[in-house]
Design a protein around this motif. Sequence first.
Motif, PDB file in Angstrom:
ATOM      1  N   UNK A 168       4.885 -36.488 -54.399  1.00 34.80           N
ATOM      2  CA  UNK A 168       5.895 -35.606 -54.236  1.00 34.80           C
ATOM      3  C   UNK A 168       6.944 -36.403 -53.123  1.00 34.80           C
ATOM      4  N   UNK A 169       8.138 -35.736 -53.237  1.00 35.34           N
ATOM      5  CA  UNK A 169       9.183 -36.277 -52.025  1.00 35.34           C
ATOM      6  C   UNK A 169       8.595 -35.821 -50.804  1.00 35.34           C
ATOM      7  N   UNK A 170       7.653 -35.281 -50.772  1.00 33.57           N
ATOM      8  CA  UNK A 170       7.122 -34.892 -49.062  1.00 33.57           C
ATOM      9  C   UNK A 170       6.198 -36.035 -48.638  1.00 33.57           C
ATOM     10  N   UNK A 171       6.327 -37.087 -49.431  1.00 31.97           N
ATOM     11  CA  UNK A 171       5.646 -38.553 -49.316  1.00 31.97           C
ATOM     12  C   UNK A 171       4.241 -38.345 -49.151  1.00 31.97           C
ATOM     13  N   UNK A 172       3.511 -37.443 -49.850  1.00 28.93           N
ATOM     14  CA  UNK A 172       2.034 -37.217 -50.133  1.00 28.93           C
ATOM     15  C   UNK A 172       1.868 -37.435 -51.703  1.00 28.93           C
ATOM     16  N   UNK A 173       0.543 -37.982 -51.897  1.00 22.52           N
ATOM     17  CA  UNK A 173      -0.261 -37.877 -53.199  1.00 22.52           C
ATOM     18  C   UNK A 173      -1.436 -36.904 -52.916  1.00 22.52           C
ATOM     19  N   UNK A 174      -1.373 -35.978 -53.784  1.00 21.85           N
ATOM     20  CA  UNK A 174      -2.685 -34.953 -53.467  1.00 21.85           C
ATOM     21  C   UNK A 174      -3.375 -34.786 -54.920  1.00 21.85           C
ATOM     22  N   UNK A 175      -4.754 -34.553 -54.568  1.00 23.60           N
ATOM     23  CA  UNK A 175      -5.746 -34.616 -55.871  1.00 23.60           C
ATOM     24  C   UNK A 175      -6.021 -32.966 -55.927  1.00 23.60           C
ATOM     25  N   UNK A 176      -6.187 -32.490 -57.296  1.00 23.41           N
ATOM     26  CA  UNK A 176      -6.498 -31.241 -57.424  1.00 23.41           C
ATOM     27  C   UNK A 176      -7.563 -31.046 -58.629  1.00 23.41           C
ATOM     28  N   UNK A 177      -8.653 -30.542 -58.076  1.00 23.67           N
ATOM     29  CA  UNK A 177      -9.744 -30.166 -58.978  1.00 23.67           C
ATOM     30  C   UNK A 177      -9.301 -28.783 -59.745  1.00 23.67           C
ATOM     31  N   UNK A 178      -9.061 -28.935 -61.082  1.00 25.31           N
ATOM     32  CA  UNK A 178      -8.376 -27.652 -61.668  1.00 25.31           C
ATOM     33  C   UNK A 178      -9.610 -26.680 -62.261  1.00 25.31           C
ATOM     34  N   UNK A 179     -10.971 -27.186 -61.766  1.00 24.03           N
ATOM     35  CA  UNK A 179     -11.900 -26.025 -61.843  1.00 24.03           C
ATOM     36  C   UNK A 179     -12.054 -25.209 -60.830  1.00 24.03           C
ATOM     37  N   UNK A 180     -11.182 -25.585 -59.823  1.00 23.45           N
ATOM     38  CA  UNK A 180     -11.308 -24.579 -58.698  1.00 23.45           C
ATOM     39  C   UNK A 180     -10.436 -23.702 -58.651  1.00 23.45           C
ATOM     40  N   UNK A 181     -10.539 -22.251 -58.105  1.00 27.26           N
ATOM     41  CA  UNK A 181      -9.751 -21.154 -58.225  1.00 27.26           C
ATOM     42  C   UNK A 181      -8.743 -21.073 -56.940  1.00 27.26           C
ATOM     43  N   UNK A 182      -8.963 -21.814 -55.785  1.00 24.27           N
ATOM     44  CA  UNK A 182      -8.163 -21.776 -54.760  1.00 24.27           C
ATOM     45  C   UNK A 182      -6.985 -22.950 -55.035  1.00 24.27           C
ATOM     46  N   UNK A 183      -6.119 -22.849 -54.232  1.00 20.91           N
ATOM     47  CA  UNK A 183      -4.709 -23.760 -54.182  1.00 20.91           C
ATOM     48  C   UNK A 183      -5.126 -24.946 -53.106  1.00 20.91           C
ATOM     49  N   UNK A 184      -6.210 -25.441 -52.619  1.00 22.65           N
ATOM     50  CA  UNK A 184      -6.563 -26.182 -51.679  1.00 22.65           C
ATOM     51  C   UNK A 184      -6.614 -27.651 -52.448  1.00 22.65           C
ATOM     52  N   UNK A 185      -5.896 -28.759 -52.052  1.00 30.73           N
ATOM     53  CA  UNK A 185      -6.196 -30.085 -52.685  1.00 30.73           C
ATOM     54  C   UNK A 185      -7.378 -30.575 -52.495  1.00 30.73           C
ATOM     55  N   UNK A 186      -8.145 -31.258 -53.392  1.00 28.17           N
ATOM     56  CA  UNK A 186      -9.390 -31.950 -52.944  1.00 28.17           C
ATOM     57  C   UNK A 186      -9.134 -33.179 -52.176  1.00 28.17           C
ATOM     58  N   UNK A 187      -8.087 -33.768 -52.035  1.00 27.00           N
ATOM     59  CA  UNK A 187      -7.868 -34.825 -51.203  1.00 27.00           C
ATOM     60  C   UNK A 187      -6.447 -35.146 -51.189  1.00 27.00           C
ATOM     61  N   UNK A 188      -5.776 -36.075 -50.217  1.00 27.05           N
ATOM     62  CA  UNK A 188      -4.405 -36.458 -50.231  1.00 27.05           C
ATOM     63  C   UNK A 188      -4.469 -37.678 -49.295  1.00 27.05           C
TER      64      UNK A 188
END
Length: 363
Positions: free
Chosen positions: A141-161
């Motif tokens: 993102x232009x927010x200067x971060x890389x984020x990782x998302x486990x698409x099996x999870x139902x929440x919107x919390x990244x698995x890491x960044x």
Amino acid sequence: MALFGSASTASASANPTQGDISKDVQVSAGTGGPSDSISQVAFSPAADILAASSWDGGVYTWQINAQGQSVAGPALKFDAPALACTWMPDGSSVIGAACDKTAKRLDLGSSQTVQVAAHDQPIKCAKMANVNGTPILVTGSWDKTIKYWDLRASNSTPAGSVTCQERVYTMDVRDKLLVVGTADRYIDIISLDNPNQFYKTMQSPLKWQTRVVSCFTDASGFAVGSIEGRCAINYVEEKDTSSNFSFKCHRVTESTSRDICKVYSVNDISFHPVHGTFSTAGSDGTFHFWDKDAKHRLKGYPEVGGPITSTAFNSSGSIFAYAISYDWSKGYAHNNQNISQKIMLHPVQPDECKPRAGGKNKR
């Protein structure tokens, strides 16, 4: 029978490095194709289904048959320009990312859409990766971060960044290699064995703004393209860096004066999935196929009628898709209705992307 019919060989016999686009086929716009600049095209890894994200906020899909005919499939919409698209590994879903700071997944079977990621600023890049055996969505993102998302999870919390030095402009993944290009010419290399930290950080070997990074097919390195009509080949490990080099491309010397050379942005780089050769495409409206190991241009193709904003090979390497639309290289004032938005499919002939004889055959 050759894909899309038999390609002409007349131009090849006259000039073996001159490519032929006479058999290229336009993707059907249907009733809902892109109506603004096309930001990215991407083929499904599981079938000849093409996706395209657009500044009109749409992510569109088409099924492509052996004759190059396309049938429009499901699409998803954002309330802001869509800047990226990628596919689930099994081809069941396409994922789009947009300036509304979200990423959404579209299931092709049910046409259902669900939000799968969010950032504090627009999401510029989205790629699927395998992290420790789990399919993970990687967003930049232009927010200067890389984020990782486990698409099996139902929440919107990244698995890491991980936080980068600057805004993320471009990103690519191959096996365990993640390469990120940011503003101020930083390039961050991440091993997905340790996804939350940088394996290496460097500044681009090119002197001007990074436009695209693309990983080699064997994940030993990556190519970089800049706004100044240059491409660089870089290996990750120190033992291989003696093979690094850069070259000029997408430049036009005026026929009336050898002192005037127009320089165009390298907008995309795509590696052939079988041969490990690669394409460059640019603001000059041309694309070229290259053999990095032989340091040789395999084919150059005529101007296609507008800037090429994005390219992609299908999983077998038999189709090369390229998007023609305004690339914003001259700013808002130069965008006008006379610039078309279309996607072309080029049937890749057997000799077009094969490495040059005598090369190292190192991908």
